[in-house]
Design a protein around this motif. Structure first.
Motif, PDB file in Angstrom:
ATOM      1  N   SER A 113       0.851  -1.191   0.000  1.00  0.00           N
ATOM      2  CA  SER A 113       0.000   0.000   0.000  1.00  0.00           C
ATOM      3  C   SER A 113       0.884   1.236   0.000  1.00  0.00           C
ATOM      4  N   GLY A 114       0.277   2.383  -0.269  1.00  0.00           N
ATOM      5  CA  GLY A 114       1.019   3.643  -0.248  1.00  0.00           C
ATOM      6  C   GLY A 114       1.967   3.760  -1.424  1.00  0.00           C
ATOM      7  N   ILE A 115       3.179   4.201  -1.131  1.00  0.00           N
ATOM      8  CA  ILE A 115       4.212   4.333  -2.161  1.00  0.00           C
ATOM      9  C   ILE A 115       4.894   2.980  -2.331  1.00  0.00           C
ATOM     10  N   ILE A 116       4.798   2.428  -3.529  1.00  0.00           N
ATOM     11  CA  ILE A 116       5.325   1.093  -3.814  1.00  0.00           C
ATOM     12  C   ILE A 116       6.482   1.224  -4.791  1.00  0.00           C
ATOM     13  N   GLU A 117       7.608   0.635  -4.433  1.00  0.00           N
ATOM     14  CA  GLU A 117       8.784   0.622  -5.293  1.00  0.00           C
ATOM     15  C   GLU A 117       8.920  -0.742  -5.960  1.00  0.00           C
ATOM     16  N   ALA A 118       9.327  -0.750  -7.201  1.00  0.00           N
ATOM     17  CA  ALA A 118       9.479  -2.011  -7.938  1.00  0.00           C
ATOM     18  C   ALA A 118      10.641  -1.899  -8.914  1.00  0.00           C
ATOM     19  N   ASP A 119      11.383  -2.968  -9.010  1.00  0.00           N
ATOM     20  CA  ASP A 119      12.498  -3.037  -9.956  1.00  0.00           C
ATOM     21  C   ASP A 119      12.903  -4.496 -10.084  1.00  0.00           C
ATOM     22  N   GLU A 120      13.753  -4.785 -11.049  1.00  0.00           N
ATOM     23  CA  GLU A 120      14.213  -6.150 -11.241  1.00  0.00           C
ATOM     24  C   GLU A 120      15.725  -6.222 -11.049  1.00  0.00           C
ATOM     25  N   THR A 121      16.164  -7.345 -10.521  1.00  0.00           N
ATOM     26  CA  THR A 121      17.570  -7.690 -10.528  1.00  0.00           C
ATOM     27  C   THR A 121      17.702  -8.998 -11.303  1.00  0.00           C
ATOM     28  N   TYR A 122      18.925  -9.383 -11.639  1.00  0.00           N
ATOM     29  CA  TYR A 122      19.114 -10.526 -12.530  1.00  0.00           C
ATOM     30  C   TYR A 122      20.126 -11.501 -11.938  1.00  0.00           C
ATOM     31  N   GLN A 123      19.824 -12.775 -12.141  1.00  0.00           N
ATOM     32  CA  GLN A 123      20.698 -13.864 -11.696  1.00  0.00           C
ATOM     33  C   GLN A 123      21.090 -14.690 -12.915  1.00  0.00           C
ATOM     34  N   ARG A 124      22.361 -14.953 -13.057  1.00  0.00           N
ATOM     35  CA  ARG A 124      22.821 -15.720 -14.209  1.00  0.00           C
ATOM     36  C   ARG A 124      22.253 -17.132 -14.176  1.00  0.00           C
ATOM     37  N   GLU A 125      21.729 -17.560 -15.305  1.00  0.00           N
ATOM     38  CA  GLU A 125      21.137 -18.896 -15.399  1.00  0.00           C
ATOM     39  C   GLU A 125      22.192 -19.969 -15.136  1.00  0.00           C
ATOM     40  N   ARG A 133      22.741 -24.369 -14.628  1.00  0.00           N
ATOM     41  CA  ARG A 133      22.181 -25.711 -14.785  1.00  0.00           C
ATOM     42  C   ARG A 133      23.017 -26.731 -14.023  1.00  0.00           C
ATOM     43  N   LYS A 134      23.363 -26.387 -12.798  1.00  0.00           N
ATOM     44  CA  LYS A 134      24.097 -27.321 -11.944  1.00  0.00           C
ATOM     45  C   LYS A 134      23.284 -28.600 -11.762  1.00  0.00           C
ATOM     46  N   GLY A 135      23.948 -29.708 -11.863  1.00  0.00           N
ATOM     47  CA  GLY A 135      23.273 -30.993 -11.716  1.00  0.00           C
ATOM     48  C   GLY A 135      22.635 -31.514 -12.979  1.00  0.00           C
ATOM     49  N   SER A 136      22.603 -30.704 -14.030  1.00  0.00           N
ATOM     50  CA  SER A 136      22.003 -31.149 -15.282  1.00  0.00           C
ATOM     51  C   SER A 136      22.946 -32.111 -16.007  1.00  0.00           C
ATOM     52  N   ARG A 137      22.370 -33.084 -16.679  1.00  0.00           N
ATOM     53  CA  ARG A 137      23.150 -34.079 -17.416  1.00  0.00           C
ATOM     54  C   ARG A 137      23.087 -33.865 -18.925  1.00  0.00           C
ATOM     55  N   SER A 195      20.608 -10.798 -21.357  1.00  0.00           N
ATOM     56  CA  SER A 195      20.278 -11.758 -22.393  1.00  0.00           C
ATOM     57  C   SER A 195      19.272 -12.739 -21.823  1.00  0.00           C
ATOM     58  N   ARG A 196      18.871 -13.697 -22.637  1.00  0.00           N
ATOM     59  CA  ARG A 196      17.906 -14.678 -22.151  1.00  0.00           C
ATOM     60  C   ARG A 196      18.525 -15.641 -21.161  1.00  0.00           C
ATOM     61  N   TRP A 197      19.837 -15.579 -20.957  1.00  0.00           N
ATOM     62  CA  TRP A 197      20.494 -16.414 -19.959  1.00  0.00           C
ATOM     63  C   TRP A 197      20.583 -15.710 -18.616  1.00  0.00           C
ATOM     64  N   GLN A 198      20.003 -14.527 -18.503  1.00  0.00           N
ATOM     65  CA  GLN A 198      19.908 -13.813 -17.234  1.00  0.00           C
ATOM     66  C   GLN A 198      18.478 -13.938 -16.718  1.00  0.00           C
ATOM     67  N   THR A 218      19.299 -22.904 -11.304  1.00  0.00           N
ATOM     68  CA  THR A 218      18.092 -22.123 -11.543  1.00  0.00           C
ATOM     69  C   THR A 218      16.839 -22.857 -11.075  1.00  0.00           C
ATOM     70  N   LYS A 219      16.841 -24.183 -11.137  1.00  0.00           N
ATOM     71  CA  LYS A 219      15.671 -24.938 -10.694  1.00  0.00           C
ATOM     72  C   LYS A 219      15.447 -24.792  -9.186  1.00  0.00           C
ATOM     73  N   ASN A 220      16.488 -24.439  -8.423  1.00  0.00           N
ATOM     74  CA  ASN A 220      16.369 -24.247  -6.980  1.00  0.00           C
ATOM     75  C   ASN A 220      16.353 -22.777  -6.585  1.00  0.00           C
ATOM     76  N   LEU A 221      16.335 -21.865  -7.568  1.00  0.00           N
ATOM     77  CA  LEU A 221      16.457 -20.447  -7.262  1.00  0.00           C
ATOM     78  C   LEU A 221      15.297 -19.942  -6.418  1.00  0.00           C
ATOM     79  N   CYS A 222      14.086 -20.425  -6.674  1.00  0.00           N
ATOM     80  CA  CYS A 222      12.932 -19.985  -5.875  1.00  0.00           C
ATOM     81  C   CYS A 222      13.109 -20.357  -4.403  1.00  0.00           C
ATOM     82  N   GLY A 223      13.721 -21.513  -4.137  1.00  0.00           N
ATOM     83  CA  GLY A 223      13.975 -21.896  -2.759  1.00  0.00           C
ATOM     84  C   GLY A 223      14.944 -20.958  -2.080  1.00  0.00           C
TER      85      GLY A 223
END
Length: 330
Positions: free
Chosen positions: A149-161, A163-167, A202-205, A304-309
């Protein structure tokens, strides 16, 4: 232990040599750690008297478990249970060490890496990793949407994609004729093979939306892509119609403000344009970005598959969640 046996034990401490004193301190520290873990687990049962099987509140003490936790017998269904029955930590064989790992995750100091914590606890690194993934699942299931509510700030930051553990590359090298190469080189190839790193975004971010208001509410959310439509859809349920939105000039924010009729203050990134009219800025969000970067840096780019955690973990640390709260949720 009987009283006279305990007095004999205390008198024997005076005859210990320095090496024996060190061994005794280690043993007492381990016993104290187990006792504290048992106390926190039993506190969950003391708060919730209902049987996890039938919901009956009538019970009686029924001995103790292998890990010395109080067991109860339901007077209704006649089944036995403890404070861990039916919880996410019900099948952990070392609850005392799990509590140490949980305190490390939610403590005020920086969390240790999986390998360092495994060395400290004298367990396999994959055990600590499974415990961490278990905490991720508990936090994810208990997350509550923030109200802004009130004054809301929003922005994005980026994490490099990542694929640790991927085969995928292993499968490609094993059978290059039938398994196509992944869509991008491995990150290590940029250094070992001299490939040029892509500049800018890029799309890898992977974009991470960060929202905060002046009341202290904050939110991190991973977005699937950088499209303005995706950003607008993610922001629409978060911003009420009478709020003031402060952001950069991204299309998603501008389209949202035009569609909902929000007052929108565009803040620039160059010196002299970062604050509009004194109180309209995104410095709080930029501060959250800095805290996120400091938090995620020791993990050297989580998968990236665990980034939400990891994002939920950071939110729990910022909110001051205690280990007892996690046990109550579990």
């Amino acid at each position: 232990m009987l009283h006279h046996d305990f007095r004999r034990f205390l008198n024997a401490l005076n005859r210990l040599n320095p090496a024996q004193i060190e061994d005794a301190q280690t043993k007492i520290r381990d016993l104290r750690r187990k006792t504290e873990a048992i106390s926190e687990i039993e506190a969950r049962t003391n708060q919730e008297h209902k049987c996890p099987f039938c919901g009956d509140e009538r019970r009686q003490k029924w001995g103790r478990t292998r890990t010395k936790i109080q067991r109860y017998r339901c007077s209704g269904c006649k089944k036995t249970y403890s404070g861990r029955t039916g919880s996410a930590i019900g099948r952990i064989h070392r609850p005392d060490l799990f509590m140490v790992a949980l305190r490390d995750m939610l403590g005020t100091s920086a969390p240790k890496s999986v390998r360092k914590l495994a060395t400290q606890l004298d367990v396999n690194k994959y055990t600590v990793w499974r415990w961490r993934m278990l905490v991720f699942s508990i936090i994810a299931n208990s997350s509550v949407a923030a109200s802004f509510s009130g004054i809301i700030e929003a922005d994005e930051t980026y994490q490099r994609e990542s694929r640790k553990g991927s085969r995928e590359w292993v499968r490609h090298f094993a059978d290059p004729k039938n398994v196509a190469a992944p869509p991008r080189p491995r990150w290590e190839d940029y250094t070992t093979k001299g490939l040029k790193m892509m500049r800018g975004l890029s799309r890898w971010q992977v974009p991470i939306l960060t929202v905060a208001d002046r009341g202290g509410a904050r939110l991190f959310r991973r977005l699937p892509n950088r499209k303005g439509v995706t950003l607008e859809r993610a922001m629409r349920p978060l911003v009420p119609g009478d709020a003031v939105l402060c952001s950069d000039g991204g299309n998603g924010y501008m389209n949202l403000a035009a569609a909902v009729g929000l007052e929108h203050c565009v803040v620039g990134s160059k010196p002299g344009t970062r604050v509009a009219s004194g109180c309209y800025h995104i410095q709080n969000v930029n501060s959250l970005h800095a805290r996120y970067k400091r938090f995620i840096k020791p993990f050297c780019g989580p998968a990236t598959k665990n980034l939400c955690g990891y994002i939920r973990w950071l939110e729990a640390r910022l909110a001051g969640v205690k280990p007892a709260d996690i046990l109550g949720i579990a």
